[in-house]
Design an enzyme around this catalytic site. Structure first.
Site, PDB file in Angstrom:
ATOM      1  N   LYS A  56       0.810  -1.223   0.000  1.00 26.65           N
ATOM      2  CA  LYS A  56       0.000   0.000   0.000  1.00 26.65           C
ATOM      3  C   LYS A  56       0.840   1.268   0.000  1.00 26.65           C
ATOM      4  O   LYS A  56       0.376   2.327  -0.409  1.00 26.65           O
ATOM      5  CB  LYS A  56      -0.957   0.010   1.195  1.00 26.65           C
ATOM      6  CG  LYS A  56      -2.088  -0.991   1.067  1.00 26.65           C
ATOM      7  CD  LYS A  56      -3.401  -0.291   0.981  1.00 26.65           C
ATOM      8  CE  LYS A  56      -4.612  -1.209   0.827  1.00 26.65           C
ATOM      9  NZ  LYS A  56      -4.510  -2.593   1.278  1.00 26.65           N
ATOM     10  N   SER A  81      -8.900   0.888   8.280  1.00 33.28           N
ATOM     11  CA  SER A  81      -8.659   0.218   9.561  1.00 33.28           C
ATOM     12  C   SER A  81      -7.277  -0.390   9.544  1.00 33.28           C
ATOM     13  O   SER A  81      -6.826  -0.981  10.507  1.00 33.28           O
ATOM     14  CB  SER A  81      -9.706  -0.868   9.793  1.00 33.28           C
ATOM     15  OG  SER A  81      -9.659  -1.776   8.712  1.00 33.28           O
ATOM     16  N   ASP A 175       3.779 -17.595 -16.752  1.00 35.00           N
ATOM     17  CA  ASP A 175       2.562 -18.205 -17.296  1.00 35.00           C
ATOM     18  C   ASP A 175       1.333 -17.830 -16.468  1.00 35.00           C
ATOM     19  O   ASP A 175       0.224 -17.732 -16.994  1.00 35.00           O
ATOM     20  CB  ASP A 175       2.713 -19.732 -17.314  1.00 35.00           C
ATOM     21  CG  ASP A 175       3.891 -20.148 -18.188  1.00 35.00           C
ATOM     22  OD1 ASP A 175       3.895 -19.779 -19.377  1.00 35.00           O
ATOM     23  OD2 ASP A 175       4.827 -20.805 -17.674  1.00 35.00           O
ATOM     24  N   GLY A 183     -10.314  -4.528  -2.760  1.00 34.95           N
ATOM     25  CA  GLY A 183     -11.056  -3.607  -3.624  1.00 34.95           C
ATOM     26  C   GLY A 183     -10.516  -3.543  -5.036  1.00 34.95           C
ATOM     27  O   GLY A 183     -11.096  -2.899  -5.914  1.00 34.95           O
ATOM     28  N   GLY A 185      -7.230  -2.608  -6.169  1.00 33.52           N
ATOM     29  CA  GLY A 185      -6.135  -1.712  -6.555  1.00 33.52           C
ATOM     30  C   GLY A 185      -4.893  -2.493  -6.966  1.00 33.52           C
ATOM     31  O   GLY A 185      -4.304  -2.241  -8.025  1.00 33.52           O
ATOM     32  N   GLU A 207      -9.721 -13.676  -3.688  1.00 33.17           N
ATOM     33  CA  GLU A 207     -10.397 -13.047  -2.553  1.00 33.17           C
ATOM     34  C   GLU A 207     -10.896 -14.118  -1.590  1.00 33.17           C
ATOM     35  O   GLU A 207     -10.938 -15.305  -1.929  1.00 33.17           O
ATOM     36  CB  GLU A 207     -11.543 -12.147  -3.032  1.00 33.17           C
ATOM     37  CG  GLU A 207     -12.642 -12.878  -3.778  1.00 33.17           C
ATOM     38  CD  GLU A 207     -13.698 -11.923  -4.328  1.00 33.17           C
ATOM     39  OE1 GLU A 207     -13.727 -10.747  -3.944  1.00 33.17           O
ATOM     40  OE2 GLU A 207     -14.514 -12.386  -5.138  1.00 33.17           O
ATOM     41  N   GLY A 211     -16.192 -13.757   1.132  1.00 26.45           N
ATOM     42  CA  GLY A 211     -16.560 -12.453   0.562  1.00 26.45           C
ATOM     43  C   GLY A 211     -16.203 -12.379  -0.894  1.00 26.45           C
ATOM     44  O   GLY A 211     -15.325 -11.636  -1.300  1.00 26.45           O
ATOM     45  N   ASP A 213     -17.326 -11.024  -3.541  1.00 23.43           N
ATOM     46  CA  ASP A 213     -18.072 -10.011  -4.304  1.00 23.43           C
ATOM     47  C   ASP A 213     -17.457  -9.757  -5.680  1.00 23.43           C
ATOM     48  O   ASP A 213     -18.171  -9.549  -6.659  1.00 23.43           O
ATOM     49  CB  ASP A 213     -18.163  -8.686  -3.526  1.00 23.43           C
ATOM     50  CG  ASP A 213     -16.798  -8.084  -3.264  1.00 23.43           C
ATOM     51  OD1 ASP A 213     -16.017  -8.727  -2.545  1.00 23.43           O
ATOM     52  OD2 ASP A 213     -16.498  -6.995  -3.777  1.00 23.43           O
ATOM     53  N   SER A 307       1.099  -9.775  -0.450  1.00 21.82           N
ATOM     54  CA  SER A 307       0.739  -8.355  -0.360  1.00 21.82           C
ATOM     55  C   SER A 307       1.215  -7.660   0.904  1.00 21.82           C
ATOM     56  O   SER A 307       1.449  -6.448   0.884  1.00 21.82           O
ATOM     57  CB  SER A 307      -0.779  -8.207  -0.505  1.00 21.82           C
ATOM     58  OG  SER A 307      -1.441  -9.002   0.449  1.00 21.82           O
TER      59      SER A 307
HETATM   60  C1  LIG Z   1      -5.228  -3.610   1.006  1.00 24.74           C
HETATM   61  C2  LIG Z   1      -4.651  -4.955   1.029  1.00 24.74           C
HETATM   62  C3  LIG Z   1      -5.055  -5.953   0.111  1.00 24.74           C
HETATM   63  C4  LIG Z   1      -6.138  -5.704  -0.920  1.00 24.74           C
HETATM   64  O1  LIG Z   1      -5.724  -4.730  -1.835  1.00 24.74           O
HETATM   65  P1  LIG Z   1      -6.777  -4.047  -2.836  1.00 24.74           P
HETATM   66  O2  LIG Z   1      -5.958  -3.091  -3.615  1.00 24.74           O
HETATM   67  O3  LIG Z   1      -7.806  -3.376  -1.984  1.00 24.74           O
HETATM   68  O4  LIG Z   1      -7.366  -5.130  -3.646  1.00 24.74           O
HETATM   69  C5  LIG Z   1      -4.425  -7.178   0.146  1.00 24.74           C
HETATM   70  N1  LIG Z   1      -3.475  -7.446   1.040  1.00 24.74           N
HETATM   71  C6  LIG Z   1      -3.050  -6.535   1.937  1.00 24.74           C
HETATM   72  C7  LIG Z   1      -1.978  -6.907   2.895  1.00 24.74           C
HETATM   73  C8  LIG Z   1      -3.623  -5.249   1.965  1.00 24.74           C
HETATM   74  O5  LIG Z   1      -3.204  -4.353   2.855  1.00 24.74           O
END
Ligand SMILES: *Cc1c(COP(=O)(O)O)cnc(C)c1O
Length: 327
Positions: A56, A81, A175, A183, A185, A207, A211, A213, A307
């Site tokens: 992020k 949050s 591949d 969301g 991003g 996801e 959830g 969605d 992530s």
């Molecule tokens: C925010 C976040 C996501 C999801 O990212 P989006 O851009 O909202 O899809 C996944 N993993 C971590 C650790 C995040 O902080």
């Protein structure tokens, strides 16, 4: 309705230039055991080692770095949050501007402390009775602060896309690429990079099963809103995919997959035991789907985007005590 101006890979490249020397170029790691188990070559892009502990930072910094002097003076407002709050707070400090974060009063103490530690002003709200988005818009209207949303913003999603850009630059074409999804991003930005640098790579968003969605939206072609899902993947508890992110996902993503909480715990266990890494539950989505979603990976080159790594250590220990092999 005015048509959305969709960002392109050139915007992701420009973001990478802004982030150069500011974001960490995170490592790409391998694990021989997993390669053997899957009969594939797996490349982990480790954004758990990014500044403030998650990708992020990339989107937040890319957005704030484009503020005009006037916008900088009034500062930024955001709500979150979790990781978006810390990303905005850190970026604002680096760029010398004030930041106000609207955070639930029951957010994790570690996240509140980290956000305050970066010098941001924290305003509390009640996540069950108050609307954080409305509060952010009000502050923005009254005090001239610029509101930066967590995913549905061109500068944010292009910043997020730089992680996958680095991955392809470092290891060449893939591949398959598995991306954690809330969301959208990170997924939409990653897909822009994949389409430009590895056009045949299949790109999947993952996801929480509780959830799904985006999966519903992807299949129906229309954004589907769901109640806030109950899952350990707290970074992916989004009830509705972004407008901009969904347009990009529809165009450039191959499929949306899901993972159960038990699969996330199993992946978390794997990262800790085999790779000596702390990965937060949401960051485990990508590996969980690579292992369990039924995509044939034998003989393939596979990217797994991790992530983030921000999980309370007590919570981490608790989760690891759950039986990692149950499904
Ligand atoms: C925010 C976040 C996501 C999801 O990212 P989006 O851009 O909202 O899809 C996944 N993993 C971590 C650790 C995040 O902080």
């Amino acid at each position: 309705m005015t048509p959305l101006a969709l960002p392109t890979f050139e915007d992701v490249r420009a973001a990478a230039q802004r982030l150069h020397g500011q974001a960490h170029r995170t490592p790409v790691l391998r694990c021989a055991t997993l390669d053997q188990q899957l009969g594939a070559q797996v490349f982990f892009k480790c954004e758990n080692f990014q500044r403030m502990g998650a990708f992020k930072f990339r989107g937040a910094f890319n957005a704030l770095a484009q503020f005009t002097p006037e916008q900088k003076r009034a500062g930024v407002v955001a709500y979150s949050s979790g990781n978006h709050a810390q990303a905005i707070a850190l970026s604002a400090r680096m760029l010398g501007m004030p930041a106000t974060l609207i955070m639930p009063h029951d957010a994790s103490p570690a996240k509140l402390a980290a956000t305050r530690g970066y010098g941001a002003h924290v305003v509390h709200y009640d996540r069950y009775s108050e609307d954080a988005m409305a509060m952010a818009r009000q502050l923005s209207a009254e005090q001239g602060m610029t509101f930066i949303p967590p995913f549905d913003h061109p500068h944010v999603l292009c910043g997020q896309g730089t992680a996958a850009l680095e991955l392809f630059e470092e290891i060449g074409e893939l591949d398959h690429l598995f991306v954690c999804l809330g969301g959208g991003g990170l997924l939409s930005g990653s897909a822009l990079s994949a389409r430009a640098l590895s056009p045949h790579c299949k790109v999947y968003g993952v996801e929480p099963e509780a959830g799904n969605d985006v999966q519903q939206s992807f299949r129906s072609g229309q954004r589907v809103r769901i109640p806030t899902p109950v899952t350990i993947a707290d970074g992916a508890q989004t009830p509705l995919v972004g407008e901009l992110t969904f347009e990009l996902i529809r165009r450039h993503v191959d499929d949306i997959l899901t993972a159960t909480d038990a699969q996330l715990v199993q992946a978390m266990h794997f990262y800790a035991e085999r790779m000596k890494m702390v990965v937060e539950p949401t960051g485990c989505l990508s590996l969980a789907a690579a292992c369990h979603a039924g995509v044939p990976l034998k003989g393939q080159r596979v990217g797994v985007l991790i992530s983030g790594g921000n999980v309370d250590l007590q919570r981490f220990a608790q989760l690891l005590q759950q039986n990692p092999t149950q499904d």
